[in-house]
Design an enzyme around this catalytic site. Structure first.
Site, PDB file in Angstrom:
ATOM      1  N   LYS A  95      -3.539   6.438   8.445  1.00 34.44           N
ATOM      2  CA  LYS A  95      -4.843   6.705   7.808  1.00 34.44           C
ATOM      3  C   LYS A  95      -5.618   7.700   8.665  1.00 34.44           C
ATOM      4  O   LYS A  95      -6.436   7.321   9.500  1.00 34.44           O
ATOM      5  CB  LYS A  95      -5.639   5.404   7.645  1.00 34.44           C
ATOM      6  N   ARG A 149       0.871  -1.184   0.000  1.00 34.57           N
ATOM      7  CA  ARG A 149       0.000   0.000   0.000  1.00 34.57           C
ATOM      8  C   ARG A 149       0.894   1.216   0.000  1.00 34.57           C
ATOM      9  O   ARG A 149       1.415   1.627   1.032  1.00 34.57           O
ATOM     10  CB  ARG A 149      -0.904   0.007   1.235  1.00 34.57           C
ATOM     11  N   SER A 158     -12.052  -2.972   2.707  1.00 38.28           N
ATOM     12  CA  SER A 158     -12.039  -2.207   3.960  1.00 38.28           C
ATOM     13  C   SER A 158     -13.451  -1.794   4.321  1.00 38.28           C
ATOM     14  O   SER A 158     -14.149  -1.184   3.500  1.00 38.28           O
ATOM     15  CB  SER A 158     -11.206  -0.930   3.810  1.00 38.28           C
TER      16      SER A 158
END
Lengths: 209, 209
Positions: free
Chosen positions: A140, A42, A111
């Site tokens: 995040k 990611r 998610s």
């Protein structure tokens, strides 16, 4: 890869911004040796070419160790490097579209942060769910939060494997695993550590329930 | 779509940041009515979901008018909306990889700024080339520059269609077309205009050689 046999227990998510002076490939390999069971790349702020090249490097390492390799968001990158699957968020490609492009054999994780999202993703054919953020996290910033009690409730009502994510580290991973989830996803708890092998090994030890 | 029959002459590239209060879909449709022959969606800073949704909207409009629709960079978005092809830059997915994912029937255009890059892209199977920047441009700050003389030389030595790009507007489009290129790509010269239909119509008129 047999999708049903995937071990989601210690799920590593990369973030090269947290590496310090370490190399991403070496960090991933050490983490796998220490007990990471799945790797998701990611990486934001990369060109498509850079992401493709980095994904290709990490794929070689995961393949060497027989660990599933998942690409965040980018179905094209996953197809290009023949990854084992993709992980998509609520702002990524809709699951049915991603499934159509990837086919039934690839893993698609989604998610979610509510039971409703979890149920929808399961109905649409998600292979596993990433649920969070269970703890505040720097990686995040705008993630919705999910308490451990909510996590436990969602897990109890969902059939597909559930991986908790968000601020999980050596001090709280045990409490996360007591909710009954299939795994814990970590970023900085491995990537930001000077010794990723020791970090993974320690997480494996303390996460046992 | 017959790849060999594509009209590259007035090639519209989108940029929603230049729209002002206009709608992107309406702007594209007006531009097509005015004479734009091909549309490339090139939008940065969108989530994958937003890009997918916007690409789907523009695809409907281009299809209605029988105009080819190209997606910048994102092979997954192109596949997801069944676009006619992708346009890739030097920092995007390598052409052979994109071709493998898209198959032989889709159009792949490549951005180049030298003869060597043009030749390589042609050898690797590019369907057309975007060459520039022929004039300074605000939309691509770091683009390499290509003079009209260099453009003429590259065009003379390349077999596949060549589209000039970079700062092309109603005042310079005629000089661009005198180099022998197959088309001119414009962004702000249509997208930033109050009347995209009139802008495209005027470009068509003055670009004739």
């Amino acid at each position: 890869m047999n999708k049903g046999a995937i071990d989601y227990s210690l799920y590593l998510v990369t973030d090269r911004d947290l590496l310090g002076t370490k190399d991403l490939g070496a960090t991933v390999e050490e983490a796998i040796k220490g007990g990471a069971t799945l790797v998701q790349i990611r990486e934001k702020n990369l060109s498509t070419l850079e992401f493709f090249q980095l994904a290709g490097e990490i794929k070689v390492i995961t393949q060497k160790h027989g660990v599933p390799f998942i690409v965040n968001d980018r179905v094209d990158i996953a197809l290009a490097v023949d990854a084992d699957g993709v992980h998509i968020g609520q702002e990524d490609m809709p699951l049915p579209v991603a499934r159509k492009l990837l086919g039934p054999a690839k893993v698609i994780g989604v998610s979610v942060s509510t039971f409703e999202q979890a149920l929808l993703a399961q109905q649409e054919g998600a292979d596993y769910l990433g649920i969070g953020a269970v703890f505040p996290t720097a990686t995040k910033g705008d993630a919705d939060s999910v308490s451990l009690e909510e996590l436990r409730e969602i897990k109890a009502r969902i059939r597909v494997p559930v991986v908790a994510i968000g601020g999980i580290n050596k001090n709280n991973i045990h409490s996360v695993m007591t909710t009954g989830v299939d795994g814990a996803a970590v970023v900085s708890a491995i990537v930001a550590c000077a010794d990723p092998y020791e970090a993974a090994l320690h997480l494996r030890r303390v996460m046992k329930v």
